[in-house]
Design a protein around this motif. Structure first.
Motif, mmCIF file in Angstrom:
data_model
loop_
_atom_site.group_PDB
_atom_site.id
_atom_site.type_symbol
_atom_site.label_atom_id
_atom_site.label_comp_id
_atom_site.label_asym_id
_atom_site.label_seq_id
_atom_site.Cartn_x
_atom_site.Cartn_y
_atom_site.Cartn_z
ATOM 1 N N ALA A 181 0.897 -1.128 0.028
ATOM 2 C CA ALA A 181 0.039 0.073 -0.228
ATOM 3 C C ALA A 181 0.920 1.165 -0.126
ATOM 4 N N ALA A 182 0.304 2.498 -0.315
ATOM 5 C CA ALA A 182 1.212 3.457 -0.585
ATOM 6 C C ALA A 182 0.593 4.769 0.239
ATOM 7 N N VAL A 183 1.356 5.672 0.623
ATOM 8 C CA VAL A 183 0.994 6.926 1.051
ATOM 9 C C VAL A 183 1.818 7.808 0.134
ATOM 10 N N LEU A 184 1.269 8.480 -0.842
ATOM 11 C CA LEU A 184 1.831 9.497 -1.709
ATOM 12 C C LEU A 184 1.531 10.739 -1.289
ATOM 13 N N LYS A 185 3.079 11.165 -1.532
ATOM 14 C CA LYS A 185 3.254 12.798 -1.220
ATOM 15 C C LYS A 185 3.513 13.223 -2.175
ATOM 16 N N LEU A 186 2.430 14.461 -2.500
ATOM 17 C CA LEU A 186 2.598 15.023 -3.912
ATOM 18 C C LEU A 186 3.619 16.125 -3.851
ATOM 19 N N ASN A 187 4.531 16.192 -5.122
ATOM 20 C CA ASN A 187 5.454 17.507 -5.040
ATOM 21 C C ASN A 187 4.697 18.566 -5.007
ATOM 22 N N PRO A 188 4.997 19.837 -4.095
ATOM 23 C CA PRO A 188 4.115 21.169 -4.112
ATOM 24 C C PRO A 188 3.744 21.639 -5.383
ATOM 25 N N VAL A 189 4.645 21.374 -6.373
ATOM 26 C CA VAL A 189 4.398 21.778 -7.766
ATOM 27 C C VAL A 189 3.019 21.411 -8.352
ATOM 28 N N LEU A 190 2.833 20.164 -7.969
ATOM 29 C CA LEU A 190 1.612 19.554 -8.451
ATOM 30 C C LEU A 190 0.517 19.521 -7.455
ATOM 31 N N ALA A 191 0.400 20.405 -6.424
ATOM 32 C CA ALA A 191 -0.720 20.303 -5.426
ATOM 33 C C ALA A 191 -1.904 20.355 -5.544
ATOM 34 N N ASP A 192 -2.107 21.124 -6.943
ATOM 35 C CA ASP A 192 -3.723 21.219 -7.397
ATOM 36 C C ASP A 192 -4.122 20.043 -8.067
ATOM 37 N N LEU A 193 -3.314 19.061 -8.281
ATOM 38 C CA LEU A 193 -3.878 17.583 -8.765
ATOM 39 C C LEU A 193 -4.255 16.634 -7.649
ATOM 40 N N ALA A 194 -4.183 17.125 -6.487
ATOM 41 C CA ALA A 194 -4.560 16.360 -5.186
ATOM 42 C C ALA A 194 -6.197 15.898 -5.532
ATOM 43 N N GLY A 195 -6.897 16.822 -5.737
ATOM 44 C CA GLY A 195 -8.525 16.604 -6.196
ATOM 45 C C GLY A 195 -8.693 15.594 -7.259
ATOM 46 N N PRO A 196 -8.328 15.975 -8.451
ATOM 47 C CA PRO A 196 -8.440 14.913 -9.410
ATOM 48 C C PRO A 196 -7.720 13.533 -9.125
ATOM 49 N N PHE A 197 -6.743 13.387 -8.330
ATOM 50 C CA PHE A 197 -6.100 12.095 -8.059
ATOM 51 C C PHE A 197 -6.823 11.498 -7.242
ATOM 52 N N GLU A 198 -7.185 12.003 -6.122
ATOM 53 C CA GLU A 198 -8.271 11.248 -5.152
ATOM 54 C C GLU A 198 -9.690 10.947 -5.867
ATOM 55 N N ALA A 199 -10.264 11.669 -6.715
ATOM 56 C CA ALA A 199 -11.262 11.059 -7.626
ATOM 57 C C ALA A 199 -10.888 10.148 -8.401
ATOM 58 N N ALA A 200 -9.854 10.141 -9.245
ATOM 59 C CA ALA A 200 -9.490 9.178 -10.243
ATOM 60 C C ALA A 200 -8.938 7.558 -9.440
ATOM 61 N N PHE A 201 -8.330 7.750 -8.257
ATOM 62 C CA PHE A 201 -8.021 6.699 -7.853
ATOM 63 C C PHE A 201 -8.835 6.337 -6.352
ATOM 64 N N ALA A 202 -10.164 6.677 -6.427
ATOM 65 C CA ALA A 202 -10.885 6.337 -5.227
ATOM 66 C C ALA A 202 -11.180 4.944 -4.939
ATOM 67 N N PRO A 203 -11.316 4.165 -5.958
ATOM 68 C CA PRO A 203 -11.323 2.678 -5.631
ATOM 69 C C PRO A 203 -10.110 2.272 -4.737
ATOM 70 N N LEU A 204 -8.997 2.853 -5.008
ATOM 71 C CA LEU A 204 -7.769 2.321 -4.317
ATOM 72 C C LEU A 204 -7.851 3.100 -3.022
ATOM 73 N N VAL A 205 -8.261 4.314 -2.706
ATOM 74 C CA VAL A 205 -8.547 5.134 -1.425
ATOM 75 C C VAL A 205 -9.583 4.236 -0.562
ATOM 76 N N ASP A 206 -10.490 4.066 -1.236
ATOM 77 C CA ASP A 206 -11.675 3.169 -0.594
ATOM 78 C C ASP A 206 -11.149 1.780 0.164
ATOM 79 N N ALA A 207 -10.217 1.176 -0.683
ATOM 80 C CA ALA A 207 -9.640 -0.190 -0.190
ATOM 81 C C ALA A 207 -8.586 0.074 0.698
ATOM 82 N N GLY A 208 -8.322 1.344 1.085
ATOM 83 C CA GLY A 208 -7.056 1.348 2.192
ATOM 84 C C GLY A 208 -5.872 1.189 1.596
ATOM 85 N N LEU A 209 -5.864 1.225 0.401
ATOM 86 C CA LEU A 209 -4.339 1.018 -0.276
ATOM 87 C C LEU A 209 -3.893 2.337 -0.795
ATOM 88 N N LEU A 210 -4.308 3.415 -0.518
ATOM 89 C CA LEU A 210 -3.872 4.454 -0.991
ATOM 90 C C LEU A 210 -4.201 5.811 -0.179
#
Length: 575
Positions: free
Chosen positions: A196-225
């Motif tokens: 499983a992974a904790v992904l720390k975004l580079n601050p340059v790409l901070a605005d992608l946090a929302g799109p990433f959490e939506a795009a990878f919601a199945p992995l987040v919901d499964a406790g894998l990200l």
């Protein structure tokens, strides 16, 4: 879920971060005992979510990089963002399907001899669609001498062969340049290592946090990200937590060494003593100064122009902020067409579409290059693209510095034919920093004339990906090709990094990837006898319809509609 903040503030909420690590540790335990068919099903749900949020992802990335929404350069954000991830997820799921059925992912692929007593396996194209999209391109994975076909087939699968074994929680320190890098690193750890992974975004790409959490919601919901934000303090805290059992970083050697050894005089003492601060193992991808070796021959005017655009793409894609950007052009000093080719390169660099210098520190790095080489030519609409002919000056600064900016150096190498190629390989191996990727441009007729000598030269190149009449960036984009430095990096001397990622066939112990592409675009390719129907590739910075092509290809890869494939091909040919 955001923890910490991008930018100046770098707040560490230890309690929240530890809670997230606990959630991920439990998720990794569940994943370890999840049967392979269920793992593949989760990947396919993730694929659907990425497809649903691909547009938000790509357009957010374009805004971060200051691209004009109407610019064809937006195509880079489609192709090197959601498209790359969609194709990787699809291939990883297919690999899990094969393993679940008791089949090696390499079972039906062609093995053959490679130079130096090696064996190789053809990993691209995989299927009719990939063969159509990249007609005339192919990729093979070379194994170290002594590895048999049978061993390669039996060991392909990595962590998916070890159901029941959890690798716990990994920290992925995401890159700030190409937006598919962080999620691809997460996916590889999940499937190849049961992590499983904790992904720390580079601050340059901070605005992608929302799109990433939506795009990878199945992995987040499964406790894998879990996706977190913050700077070095957040990353440093996480790297040294007991529940973090692995760290992966894509970035600079400076960042890597700060994590492993710390900073200041004490860091040097730890390095000498071999006592790192970091308890967990670390893998990495750290870039370098990639060579572009141009083997001299009798080129037509159209070949000079096309390959000059190719070189400009290797340097200017993503603004020049790529760890795999071509940086050092190795030219034959005795090539009669040397000046004609350099003029074509100069024109291609100048004519590429404008874009802002969006990556932090770019102007300072360009200024440093000019200080090192005061005769640097300034090209492009804003004069921010540098062409530097090193000539008889000291080449050390050009060869030993990864500029991570639109800086292209030209270094002369004596000889022609095999003598030139052998000397260029020696220069690339011994003079240039890094071992991530090397590019070789050569007319097929000249390659045939060199015979076995060409293969021996490629085998001598110590690089993780070698592209022959292609750009090594394609090796990053392809799902099946392992991506990483040439083997041999250590904690004390990581070079271009340790380990590989991507590698959706889960190959064990690959030595390198070798790509082959057409020397000419269609129809010149066919007229010259090459079996290649590909037009100017859509990742070229000169491709006029790249944005449309990238959007259509991403839609097709997301399973939106089969008609998007012919539409994407038509767009690519128009470009």
């Amino acid at each position: 879920m955001g923890v910490g903040t991008a930018g100046v503030e770098d707040r560490v909420d230890e309690a929240v971060l530890d809670r997230l690590l606990g959630e991920l540790d439990a998720g990794a335990e569940r994943w370890a005992v999840t049967p392979l068919p269920e793992r593949a099903a989760l990947l396919r749900r993730t694929h659907a979510a990425v497809a649903e949020h691909a547009e938000d992802w790509a357009l957010t990335a374009a805004r971060i990089k200051g691209l004009d929404p109407a610019s064809p350069l937006v195509g880079e954000e489609w192709l090197s963002g959601p498209y790359a991830v969609l194709t990787a997820i699809d291939r990883l799921a297919r690999t899990l399907d094969a393993l679940a059925e008791g089949r090696s992912p390499l079972r039906d692929l062609a093995f053959h001899a490679a130079p130096g007593g090696r064996r190789a396996v053809d990993v691209m194209p995989l299927g009719a669609v990939e063969g159509l999209l990249l007609h005339g391109f192919r990729a093979e994975v070379w194994f170290p001498p002594g590895v048999t076909d049978q061993r390669a087939k039996l060991t392909a699968g990595l962590g998916a062969l070890r159901v029941g074994e959890s690798a716990g929680v990994g920290l992925v320190l995401g890159a700030g340049n190409i937006t598919s890098i962080p999620p691809l690193d997460v996916l590889y750890g999940l499937v190849a290592e049961n992590r499983a992974a904790v992904l720390k975004l580079n601050p340059v790409l901070a605005d992608l946090a929302g799109p990433f959490e939506a795009a990878f919601a199945p992995l987040v919901d499964a406790g894998l990200l879990r996706v977190v934000q913050g700077g070095a303090a957040v990353g440093g805290f996480l790297a040294h937590r007991p529940l973090v059992r692995h760290v992966h970083i894509t970035g600079s050697i400076v960042s890597h060494d700060a994590i492993v050894w710390g900073t200041g005089p004490e860091a040097d003492q730890r390095r000498r003593a071999g006592t790192p601060l970091l308890d967990a193992p670390i893998t990495s991808e750290l870039g370098g100064a990639s060579p572009i070796i141009v083997v001299p021959g009798e080129w037509t005017a159209s070949e000079l122009a096309f390959q000059a655009e190719h070189v400009a793409t290797m340097r200017l894609h993503n603004g020049g902020y790529n760890c795999i950007a071509g940086q050092v052009l190795l030219l034959a000093a005795d090539w009669p067409q040397r000046e004609a080719f350099l003029d074509a390169v100069r024109g291609a660099l100048a004519a590429a579409p404008p874009r802002p210098d969006w990556y932090p520190g770019s102007a300072d790095r360009c200024a440093a290059a000019v200080r090192a080489y005061p005769g640097a030519e300034r090209l492009g609409p804003d004069g921010d693209r540098l062409l530097i002919e090193v000539g008889d000056r000291d080449a050390t600064a050009m060869e030993r510095t990864e500029w991570f900016a639109p800086v292209l150096g030209v270094v002369d190498v004596p000889g022609t034919g095999q003598a030139f190629l052998d000397e260029a390989v020696r220069r690339a191996n011994d003079g240039l920093v890094g071992t991530l990727g090397a590019n070789v441009l050569i007319r097929p007729e000249d390659r045939a004339a060199l015979g076995a000598g060409f293969g021996r030269a490629i085998a001598a190149l110590r690089y993780g990906t070698i592209a022959i009449n292609a750009w090594t960036g394609l090796g990053f984009l392809l799902a099946a090709t392992p991506w990483g430095a040439f083997p041999g990096g250590t904690l004390q001397d990581a070079g271009s990094g340790i380990g590989v990622v991507h590698n959706a066939l889960l190959v064990d112990g690959a030595e390198r990837t070798v790509l082959h592409g057409p020397f000419r675009p269609f129809p010149a390719s066919v007229l010259a006898g090459e079996r290649a129907l590909s037009p100017r590739p859509p990742w070229f910075v000169t491709a006029r319809t790249a944005a449309t092509t990238g959007r259509l290809l991403t839609g097709f890869a997301g399973g939106r509609a089969p008609w998007l494939l012919p539409a994407a091909l038509a767009s690519a040919f128009r470009g």
